[in-house]
Design an enzyme around this catalytic site. Structure first.
Site, short mmCIF file in Angstrom:
data_model
loop_
_atom_site.label_atom_id
_atom_site.label_comp_id
_atom_site.label_asym_id
_atom_site.label_seq_id
_atom_site.Cartn_x
_atom_site.Cartn_y
_atom_site.Cartn_z
N TYR A 71 0.87 -1.18 0.00
CA TYR A 71 0.00 0.00 0.00
C TYR A 71 0.90 1.23 0.00
O TYR A 71 1.88 1.28 0.74
CB TYR A 71 -0.87 0.00 1.26
CG TYR A 71 -1.74 1.24 1.39
CD1 TYR A 71 -3.04 1.26 0.89
CD2 TYR A 71 -1.25 2.40 2.00
CE1 TYR A 71 -3.83 2.38 0.99
CE2 TYR A 71 -2.04 3.54 2.10
CZ TYR A 71 -3.33 3.53 1.59
OH TYR A 71 -4.11 4.64 1.68
N GLU A 74 -3.40 7.42 -4.15
CA GLU A 74 -3.26 6.13 -3.47
C GLU A 74 -3.05 5.01 -4.48
O GLU A 74 -3.73 4.96 -5.50
CB GLU A 74 -4.54 5.86 -2.66
CG GLU A 74 -4.52 4.57 -1.88
CD GLU A 74 -5.88 4.29 -1.24
OE1 GLU A 74 -6.05 4.62 -0.06
OE2 GLU A 74 -6.78 3.77 -1.93
#
Ligand code: GDP
Ligand code: MN
Length: 387
Positions: free
Chosen positions: A108, A196
């Site tokens: 992530y 993101e």
């Protein structure tokens, strides 16, 4: 403003971030053709302004162009309900068809605006993927955060530091730092509030690829990026929020049942805080603005009345440049257009307040005038109790 995954990925590519190959299609035939040109296994991904698609059947791994066509047919033209869309779901008008990559590990990586840190923060984890929220809740120590000096940006050594903190092997430290650097530059140069990559996939042959991408742009900076502003997909937005944005009214839909019309952003925020503390649940934030015209008040009030969840309305106006009689006339115009109005609780102080109150009182509406927000909270609570 949110972008679709395929639009976000085009930005990532422009900043040198490696991606699986892929293209967007709006028909099953188009999806099939892209799958054929990519060759091999592909993933067909519903394009909506929300995540959680994997868990909702919006991400389909398929083996053949024929299957890609079927997957696209099952998605395009439908609404997809994910844990992030709410029960009404979001309409799917296009799918991204991308080469399916083998994934050894899901990382992530994000840049978010951190108000407490007064700047953008880089957030990363070696435990990325669809359960990242769970990781953040249960093992917050598995989330790495770094706030670079905003004047210097993310320096290469800081990108490497994050890679080491994630436990990446030495061969991946530089590639990871390059991706983090690119993502940080994208965040700053395009005036984002969030970028993101989840997952940032590590392939079995040792490459890092952005398998998913999310970009949220700062609405107040969109005027600097007309090319990005043109990517707006109104169909993905809440219709009331979209109508407010078109009218340049600051409006955010919340999940309560008391519509709120307030002048001034600070007063509106304070009103929401005090109502929430008093056990009243606001249906929206709305700042009609300091120098609003009667038409603007009318537009704002119409948006409140259009919200089916609104059962009562709180008007909190401090008349300065905006006169109370103008507010009252705007409200009455909206009520006339709609033909009905829920019970009103009105705190109206300042310029022309007597005239404003008289206009509302004489219109035959159910209206309670209050002097303080304390009284407003009490009144709204008793209205709810009385129903
Ligand atoms: P989201 O659920 O909306 O965040 O959509 P994502 O694009 O992140 O996809 C969800 C999950 O599907 C990912 O975390 C992966 O596990 C899986 N996935 C997506 N694309 C691929 C792919 O190309 N290959 C493999 N093996 N898995 C994929
Ligand atoms: Mn994702």
């Amino acid at each position: 403003m949110k972008l679709h995954e395929y639009q976000a990925k085009a930005l990532l590519a422009a900043y040198g971030i490696p991606l699986p190959r892929g293209e967007v299609a709006s028909s099953p035939e188009g999806a099939e053709a892209i799958a054929r040109s990519l060759g091999g296994r592909v993933v067909v991904k519903a394009q909506i302004h929300a995540g959680g698609r994997g868990k909702a059947g919006g991400i389909r791994l398929v083996e053949t162009p024929q299957e890609a066509r079927e997957a696209a047919a099952a998605l395009v033209g439908k609404r997809l309900v994910t844990p992030q869309t709410g029960p009404q779901g979001a309409p799917v008008h296009a799918v991204l068809v991308a080469e399916a990559v083998a994934i050894a590990q899901e990382l992530y990586l994000a840049v978010v605006l951190d108000a407490a840190a007064l700047g953008p923060a880089v957030v990363a984890s070696a435990l990325g993927g669809v359960d990242i929220e769970e990781v953040a809740r249960q093992s917050p120590e598995k989330i790495v955060r770094l706030v670079p000096d905003p004047l210097l940006g993310l320096l290469p050594f800081q990108g490497r530091q994050i890679a080491y903190a994630l436990g990446l092997p030495s061969t991946l430290v530089r590639p990871f730092a390059d991706i983090a650097g690119g993502l940080y530059r994208l965040f700053v140069e395009k005036d984002c509030s969030l970028v993101e990559i989840n997952p940032l996939a590590l392939t079995p042959d040792g490459r890092l690829l952005a398998v998913d991408a999310k970009v949220v742009l700062d609405d107040d900076a969109l005027f600097r990026h007309p090319d990005l502003a043109a990517l707006r997909d109104r169909e993905q937005e809440d219709p009331l929020e979209a109508a407010a944005a078109d009218a340049h009214i600051a409006y955010v839909r919340l999940d309560g049942d008391v519509g709120c019309l307030v002048n001034g952003a600070g007063l509106a925020m304070a009103t929401l805080d005090l109502m929430t503390r008093a056990g009243v649940r606001p249906a929206n934030f709305l700042d009609v603005g300091g120098g609003a015209s009667q038409e603007r008040v009318e537009q704002a009030f119409r948006i409140i009345l259009e919200d089916p969840r609104v059962r009562w309305v709180l008007v909190n106006v401090f008349g300065g440049i905006l006169r109370c009689d103008v507010v009252a006339r705007g409200i009455l115009a909206a009520v006339r257009a709609k033909g009905s109005c829920p019970p009103l609780v009105v705190r109206m102080l300042g310029t022309n307040m007597e005239e404003g109150r008289a206009l509302l009182r004489e219109a035959g509406l159910s209206v309670t005038f209050v002097e303080t927000l304390q009284e407003a909270g009490d009144r709204l609570r008793s209205l709810r109790g009385g129903l």
